[in-house]
Write a protein that holds these residues in place. Sequence first.
Motif, PDB file in Angstrom:
ATOM      1  N   ILE A  74     -27.571  63.288 -12.463  1.00 11.22           N
ATOM      2  CA  ILE A  74     -27.623  63.216 -13.922  1.00 11.22           C
ATOM      3  C   ILE A  74     -27.912  64.631 -14.418  1.00 11.22           C
ATOM      4  N   ASP A  75     -26.927  65.255 -14.993  1.00 12.19           N
ATOM      5  CA  ASP A  75     -27.004  66.672 -15.350  1.00 12.19           C
ATOM      6  C   ASP A  75     -27.420  66.835 -16.808  1.00 12.19           C
ATOM      7  N   HIS A  76     -28.638  67.343 -17.009  1.00 13.97           N
ATOM      8  CA  HIS A  76     -29.134  67.647 -18.348  1.00 13.97           C
ATOM      9  C   HIS A  76     -29.489  69.129 -18.482  1.00 13.97           C
ATOM     10  N   VAL A  77     -28.882  69.958 -17.656  1.00 10.31           N
ATOM     11  CA  VAL A  77     -29.167  71.397 -17.700  1.00 10.31           C
ATOM     12  C   VAL A  77     -28.478  72.019 -18.907  1.00 10.31           C
ATOM     13  N   HIS A  78     -29.231  72.836 -19.633  1.00 11.02           N
ATOM     14  CA  HIS A  78     -28.696  73.535 -20.808  1.00 11.02           C
ATOM     15  C   HIS A  78     -28.317  74.961 -20.412  1.00 11.02           C
ATOM     16  N   ALA A  79     -27.089  75.347 -20.702  1.00  9.35           N
ATOM     17  CA  ALA A  79     -26.594  76.690 -20.375  1.00  9.35           C
ATOM     18  C   ALA A  79     -26.453  77.509 -21.647  1.00  9.35           C
ATOM     19  N   PRO A 109     -16.924  59.996  -6.374  1.00  6.26           N
ATOM     20  CA  PRO A 109     -18.043  59.236  -6.945  1.00  6.26           C
ATOM     21  C   PRO A 109     -19.168  59.049  -5.943  1.00  6.26           C
ATOM     22  N   ALA A 110     -20.395  58.957  -6.470  1.00  6.73           N
ATOM     23  CA  ALA A 110     -21.532  58.678  -5.614  1.00  6.73           C
ATOM     24  C   ALA A 110     -21.492  57.223  -5.171  1.00  6.73           C
ATOM     25  N   GLU A 111     -22.177  56.923  -4.084  1.00 10.51           N
ATOM     26  CA  GLU A 111     -22.208  55.557  -3.583  1.00 10.51           C
ATOM     27  C   GLU A 111     -22.962  54.651  -4.553  1.00 10.51           C
ATOM     28  N   PRO A 112     -22.527  53.395  -4.723  1.00 10.50           N
ATOM     29  CA  PRO A 112     -23.239  52.465  -5.608  1.00 10.50           C
ATOM     30  C   PRO A 112     -24.682  52.275  -5.150  1.00 10.50           C
ATOM     31  N   GLY A 113     -25.607  52.357  -6.118  1.00  7.95           N
ATOM     32  CA  GLY A 113     -27.017  52.202  -5.796  1.00  7.95           C
ATOM     33  C   GLY A 113     -27.650  53.398  -5.135  1.00  7.95           C
ATOM     34  N   ALA A 114     -26.934  54.523  -5.087  1.00  9.28           N
ATOM     35  CA  ALA A 114     -27.482  55.723  -4.453  1.00  9.28           C
ATOM     36  C   ALA A 114     -28.643  56.272  -5.276  1.00  9.28           C
ATOM     37  N   PRO A 115     -29.574  56.982  -4.642  1.00  7.60           N
ATOM     38  CA  PRO A 115     -30.701  57.564  -5.377  1.00  7.60           C
ATOM     39  C   PRO A 115     -30.210  58.491  -6.481  1.00  7.60           C
ATOM     40  N   ALA A 116     -30.986  58.572  -7.544  1.00  9.46           N
ATOM     41  CA  ALA A 116     -30.609  59.393  -8.697  1.00  9.46           C
ATOM     42  C   ALA A 116     -31.430  60.680  -8.733  1.00  9.46           C
ATOM     43  N   VAL A 117     -30.756  61.768  -9.016  1.00 11.92           N
ATOM     44  CA  VAL A 117     -31.406  63.060  -9.202  1.00 11.92           C
ATOM     45  C   VAL A 117     -31.088  63.538 -10.608  1.00 11.92           C
ATOM     46  N   THR A 118     -32.124  63.827 -11.372  1.00 15.51           N
ATOM     47  CA  THR A 118     -31.942  64.328 -12.730  1.00 15.51           C
ATOM     48  C   THR A 118     -32.157  65.832 -12.741  1.00 15.51           C
ATOM     49  N   LEU A 119     -31.144  66.557 -13.168  1.00 20.20           N
ATOM     50  CA  LEU A 119     -31.236  68.011 -13.292  1.00 20.20           C
ATOM     51  C   LEU A 119     -31.600  68.360 -14.724  1.00 20.20           C
ATOM     52  N   THR A 120     -32.684  69.092 -14.901  1.00 18.52           N
ATOM     53  CA  THR A 120     -33.114  69.524 -16.226  1.00 18.52           C
ATOM     54  C   THR A 120     -33.366  71.029 -16.197  1.00 18.52           C
ATOM     55  N   GLY A 121     -33.655  71.577 -17.359  1.00 18.24           N
ATOM     56  CA  GLY A 121     -33.959  73.001 -17.442  1.00 18.24           C
ATOM     57  C   GLY A 121     -32.854  73.777 -18.118  1.00 18.24           C
ATOM     58  N   SER A 122     -32.780  75.061 -17.808  1.00 15.69           N
ATOM     59  CA  SER A 122     -31.837  75.921 -18.522  1.00 15.69           C
ATOM     60  C   SER A 122     -31.318  77.038 -17.632  1.00 15.69           C
ATOM     61  N   VAL A 123     -30.133  77.531 -17.998  1.00 14.13           N
ATOM     62  CA  VAL A 123     -29.524  78.697 -17.372  1.00 14.13           C
ATOM     63  C   VAL A 123     -29.237  79.696 -18.478  1.00 14.13           C
ATOM     64  N   SER A 124     -29.853  80.866 -18.408  1.00 13.66           N
ATOM     65  CA  SER A 124     -29.686  81.891 -19.437  1.00 13.66           C
ATOM     66  C   SER A 124     -29.127  83.158 -18.803  1.00 13.66           C
ATOM     67  N   PHE A 125     -27.970  83.575 -19.266  1.00  9.76           N
ATOM     68  CA  PHE A 125     -27.325  84.785 -18.739  1.00  9.76           C
ATOM     69  C   PHE A 125     -27.259  84.730 -17.210  1.00  9.76           C
ATOM     70  N   GLY A 126     -26.819  83.578 -16.700  1.00  9.08           N
ATOM     71  CA  GLY A 126     -26.738  83.429 -15.261  1.00  9.08           C
ATOM     72  C   GLY A 126     -25.737  82.358 -14.875  1.00  9.08           C
TER      73      GLY A 126
END
Length: 236
Positions: free
Chosen positions: A194-199, A212-229
């Motif tokens: 789950i991509d919530h990274v702000h660029a 696609p990911a496997e059904p019922g697979a563990p979820a990883v939430t990406l948060t935070g920011s990328v600035s000039f990178g």
Amino acid sequence: MKHRNWFWGIFFLASAIFVIASQIGAFVQIGFWSLAATVMLAAVLISSLTDLNWFGMFISLALLYLIYQQPLHLVAFSFWQLLLAALFASIGFSMIFHPHHHYWCRYHHGWDGDSCTRSEENIDGNEILVKTSFSESCKYLHSDSLKSANLSSSFGKLSVYFDQVQLSPEGAEIRINESFGEMVLYLHRNWRIIDHVHAAFGAVNSDRNDVPAEPGAPAVTLTGSVSFGNLSIRYV
């Protein structure tokens, strides 16, 4: 490693010759600290060229231009103009020449590919903190129930391997703080991302290629920011 030592040995011998020869003509006005900075920046530039590290390449070129624009009567630019131009060029090249192959470390994983040539570290735990700056490093995470990972990198390149990680039943959150550099994450292909990274003046690239990911697979939430990178997400 032997060839690499030969290369850097020749480089520093050439640098010694450069320091002496630079006291001739227009180079006299450069000064000791500028010469020292030249040697260090040249080392960063060469190392970045061999690793195709665009940020290291363009930023070192910009700083070298800043040092020599007056002695060599080059077109004058301010520090911020050169820095912004280098950052934009780095981002552009990282997006255009985004690598489609994986860089593995044979020592830790036993896989084929290029081994890491910078500092390496194994990190254990279910709540992990990684912070680097002005360097290039590889981090190998080990966890049997990862809940969170805080990854911070600036003015360098950080590669983080999650292939030895198991997620907690509730999933995990990976918080990204990337600025003026590049971060590469190696994640399990079957994880749900789950991509919530702000660029902001940056880029986020993924090589999942619509698998696609496997059904019922563990979820990883990406948060935070990328600035000039640049943030690259690769799946294994």
